[in-house]
Write an enzyme that holds these catalytic residues in place. Structure first.
Site, mmCIF file in Angstrom:
data_model
loop_
_atom_site.group_PDB
_atom_site.id
_atom_site.type_symbol
_atom_site.label_atom_id
_atom_site.label_comp_id
_atom_site.label_asym_id
_atom_site.label_seq_id
_atom_site.Cartn_x
_atom_site.Cartn_y
_atom_site.Cartn_z
ATOM 1 N N ASP A 222 -12.299 -10.264 -0.255
ATOM 2 C CA ASP A 222 -13.553 -10.419 0.465
ATOM 3 C C ASP A 222 -14.572 -9.512 -0.225
ATOM 4 O OD1 ASP A 222 -11.915 -8.921 3.347
ATOM 5 O OD2 ASP A 222 -12.659 -7.901 1.555
ATOM 6 N N GLU B 147 -6.223 -10.709 -1.152
ATOM 7 C CA GLU B 147 -6.972 -10.477 0.095
ATOM 8 C C GLU B 147 -8.484 -10.383 -0.156
ATOM 9 O OE1 GLU B 147 -5.456 -7.184 2.343
ATOM 10 O OE2 GLU B 147 -3.366 -7.583 1.833
ATOM 11 N N HIS C 102 -10.428 -6.155 -1.901
ATOM 12 C CA HIS C 102 -11.419 -5.885 -0.840
ATOM 13 C C HIS C 102 -12.547 -5.107 -1.505
ATOM 14 C CE1 HIS C 102 -8.920 -7.306 2.429
ATOM 15 N NE2 HIS C 102 -7.940 -6.503 2.067
ATOM 16 N N GLU D 201 0.808 -1.235 0.000
ATOM 17 C CA GLU D 201 0.000 0.000 0.000
ATOM 18 C C GLU D 201 0.835 1.276 0.000
ATOM 19 O OE1 GLU D 201 -2.865 -0.467 3.176
ATOM 20 O OE2 GLU D 201 -3.383 -2.470 2.520
ATOM 21 N N ASN E 202 2.068 -5.109 -3.184
ATOM 22 C CA ASN E 202 0.682 -5.443 -2.845
ATOM 23 C C ASN E 202 -0.118 -4.179 -2.560
ATOM 24 O OD1 ASN E 202 -1.257 -7.608 -2.162
ATOM 25 N ND2 ASN E 202 -1.146 -6.810 -0.086
HETATM 26 O O1 G3I Z 1 -3.659 -8.459 18.850
HETATM 27 C C1 G3I Z 1 -4.198 -7.278 19.467
HETATM 28 C C2 G3I Z 1 -4.808 -7.625 20.810
HETATM 29 O O2 G3I Z 1 -3.784 -8.077 21.689
HETATM 30 C C3 G3I Z 1 -5.508 -6.389 21.384
HETATM 31 O O3 G3I Z 1 -6.160 -6.748 22.594
HETATM 32 C C4 G3I Z 1 -6.534 -5.876 20.362
HETATM 33 C C5 G3I Z 1 -7.265 -4.648 20.838
HETATM 34 O O4 G3I Z 1 -6.379 -3.559 20.791
HETATM 35 O O5 G3I Z 1 -5.854 -5.545 19.121
HETATM 36 C C6 G3I Z 1 -5.259 -6.688 18.547
HETATM 37 O O6 G3I Z 1 -4.614 -6.308 17.358
HETATM 38 C C7 G3I Z 1 -5.512 -6.044 16.279
HETATM 39 C C8 G3I Z 1 -5.159 -6.999 15.121
HETATM 40 O O7 G3I Z 1 -5.941 -6.704 13.962
HETATM 41 C C9 G3I Z 1 -5.393 -8.462 15.509
HETATM 42 O O8 G3I Z 1 -6.763 -8.664 15.765
HETATM 43 C C10 G3I Z 1 -5.282 -4.605 15.817
HETATM 44 O O9 G3I Z 1 -5.757 -3.745 16.841
HETATM 45 C C11 G3I Z 1 -6.071 -4.360 14.540
HETATM 46 O O10 G3I Z 1 -5.749 -3.062 14.027
HETATM 47 C C12 G3I Z 1 -5.654 -5.378 13.484
HETATM 48 O O11 G3I Z 1 -6.456 -5.151 12.325
HETATM 49 C C13 G3I Z 1 -5.884 -5.752 11.145
HETATM 50 C C14 G3I Z 1 -5.670 -4.646 10.113
HETATM 51 O O12 G3I Z 1 -5.136 -5.236 8.920
HETATM 52 C C15 G3I Z 1 -4.695 -3.616 10.643
HETATM 53 O O13 G3I Z 1 -4.688 -2.562 9.772
HETATM 54 C C16 G3I Z 1 -6.865 -6.780 10.594
HETATM 55 O O14 G3I Z 1 -6.982 -7.883 11.505
HETATM 56 C C17 G3I Z 1 -6.363 -7.297 9.252
HETATM 57 O O15 G3I Z 1 -7.360 -8.121 8.638
HETATM 58 C C18 G3I Z 1 -6.082 -6.117 8.311
HETATM 59 O O16 G3I Z 1 -5.538 -6.645 7.147
HETATM 60 C C19 G3I Z 1 -5.106 -5.651 6.183
HETATM 61 C C20 G3I Z 1 -3.904 -6.222 5.448
HETATM 62 O O17 G3I Z 1 -2.892 -6.543 6.372
HETATM 63 C C21 G3I Z 1 -3.417 -5.239 4.388
HETATM 64 N N1 G3I Z 1 -4.507 -4.927 3.442
HETATM 65 C C22 G3I Z 1 -5.702 -4.385 4.111
HETATM 66 C C23 G3I Z 1 -6.220 -5.376 5.150
HETATM 67 C C24 G3I Z 1 -7.468 -4.830 5.813
HETATM 68 O O18 G3I Z 1 -7.168 -3.656 6.510
#
Ligand code: G3I
Length: 329
Positions: free
Chosen positions: A243, A241, A211, A134, A175
């Site tokens: 969905d 990715e 997405h 990105e 990507n």
């Molecule tokens: O693991 C912590 C946990 O310990 C904590 O309690 C909780 C609450 O703060 O947060 C958890 O981390 C979260 C993580 O997902 C795991 O669940 C992060 O806050 C959260 O920001 C993170 O979101 C991820 C997101 O990327 C971050 O930008 C999504 O799961 C993930 O699906 C998403 O994936 C991205 C790709 O990497 C890149 N392309 C876009 C895609 C969607 O945004």
């Protein structure tokens, strides 16, 4: 789960491509249906978060590979290839990074040490890396990330060279989202990867994230056109990715629309010689990033929250089993 006997991975293998999915270790550990379905239907695994710099780097000079290694082990034990996601991104950065500093002297060693350490650690285990994720903003300009601000545009080529030095056997991808069909950002990504190739950067492919939604998705012919123009540069393409988020509550019509969009995307990939894999960003509506990021939307994946296959599941299976209707069958 009352799924058909044939699996997505067998159908994909029969067509010479991979069907992948983003996975999370927590669900593998605590949900037998999750790990069984993951191993049964997919031959390519992307750690959804575990290989990002923030989760890998709890402190300066400290790497914690345990979760990523367990996902890598799961993939190996179930005959799944591994996609590395992602070495250089502006999100989920380590909390200890001095975000306020725009100095090269700070960010250059961080990037170089990170790529060398992580790509070396997974040497021989990662089939392809999302080296940079990105880097192009929605207006088509380079995104003003801490990497760009501190290191200038050269950080992109440098990242690819570092990854190649650390793991010469891995295929290296750029990507991004919103660059799947025709449009300003798609053209910007095309120009970016063409310039990286012209500068001799070891880039092998482009990941189109996919997405999308009922209202906003590329036309299949535009996706195929884009994949093929990247192919003329000698680049591999993967959908990385996918969905298809739906406005809630869903209806039989919206689920049917989701299946048609899904089928169209798979068909386009199957028609292009250089499209080698389709990865879904999760597989059960029980675990998806969508509801937390798109209020009012959900049900974006191919199995429902109790692992029952949805029309989109059968759309993928049907596409993999047959040439598309537009191929004159
Ligand atoms: O693991 C912590 C946990 O310990 C904590 O309690 C909780 C609450 O703060 O947060 C958890 O981390 C979260 C993580 O997902 C795991 O669940 C992060 O806050 C959260 O920001 C993170 O979101 C991820 C997101 O990327 C971050 O930008 C999504 O799961 C993930 O699906 C998403 O994936 C991205 C790709 O990497 C890149 N392309 C876009 C895609 C969607 O945004």
């Amino acid at each position: 789960m009352n799924a058909p006997k044939e699996t997505l991975r067998d159908a994909a293998s029969a067509r010479g491509m991979k069907i992948g999915v983003a996975a999370t270790l927590e669900w593998i550990r605590c949900e037998p249906d999750y790990s069984a379905t993951l191993a049964r239907h997919f031959n390519l695994l992307t750690p959804e978060n575990a290989m990002k710099s923030g989760p890998l780097r709890p402190g300066p000079g400290e790497f914690d590979f345990r979760e990523a290694d367990e996902l890598s082990d799961f993939a190996r034990e179930h005959g799944m290839a591994l996609r590395g996601h992602t070495l250089v991104w502006h999100q989920q950065l380590p909390s200890w990074l001095p975000m306020e500093s725009g100095e090269r002297a700070v960010w250059q060693p961080v990037m170089e040490h990170h790529i060398h350490t992580v790509a070396s650690h997974f040497h021989g285990r990662v089939e392809c890396w999302d080296v940079v994720n990105e880097a192009v903003a929605d207006d088509g300009e380079l995104r003003r990330t801490p990497w760009l601000e501190a290191l200038g545009p050269g950080y992109l080529a440098r990242a690819f060279h570092l990854a190649h030095e650390a793991d010469p056997g891995a295929r290296l991808f750029y990507n991004d989202y919103g660059a799947e069909g025709r449009g300003m950002k798609s053209d910007a990504v095309y120009r970016l990867v063409r310039s990286l190739l012209d500068d001799g950067a070891p880039i092998h492919g482009v990941g189109l994230q996919m997405h999308v939604s009922e209202e906003n998705h590329p036309a299949a012919e535009d996706l195929l056109w884009n994949i093929e123009r990247l192919g003329r540069l000698g680049l591999e393409v993967q959908i990385t990715e996918m969905d298809v988020r739906l406005r809630l509550p869903v209806s039989p019509d919206s689920l049917g629309c989701q299946a048609v969009i899904t089928r169209d995307m798979i068909d386009a990939c199957l028609m292009a010689d250089n499209c080698t894999a389709v990865t879904l960003w999760g597989f059960t509506d029980r675990h998806s990033w969508i509801p937390g990021f798109f209020p009012g939307y959900g049900d974006a994946l191919i199995l429902d929250a109790v692992y029952e296959p949805k029309p989109a599941f059968f759309a993928i299976l049907d596409a993999l089993r047959h040439q598309s209707s537009s191929s004159g069958e």
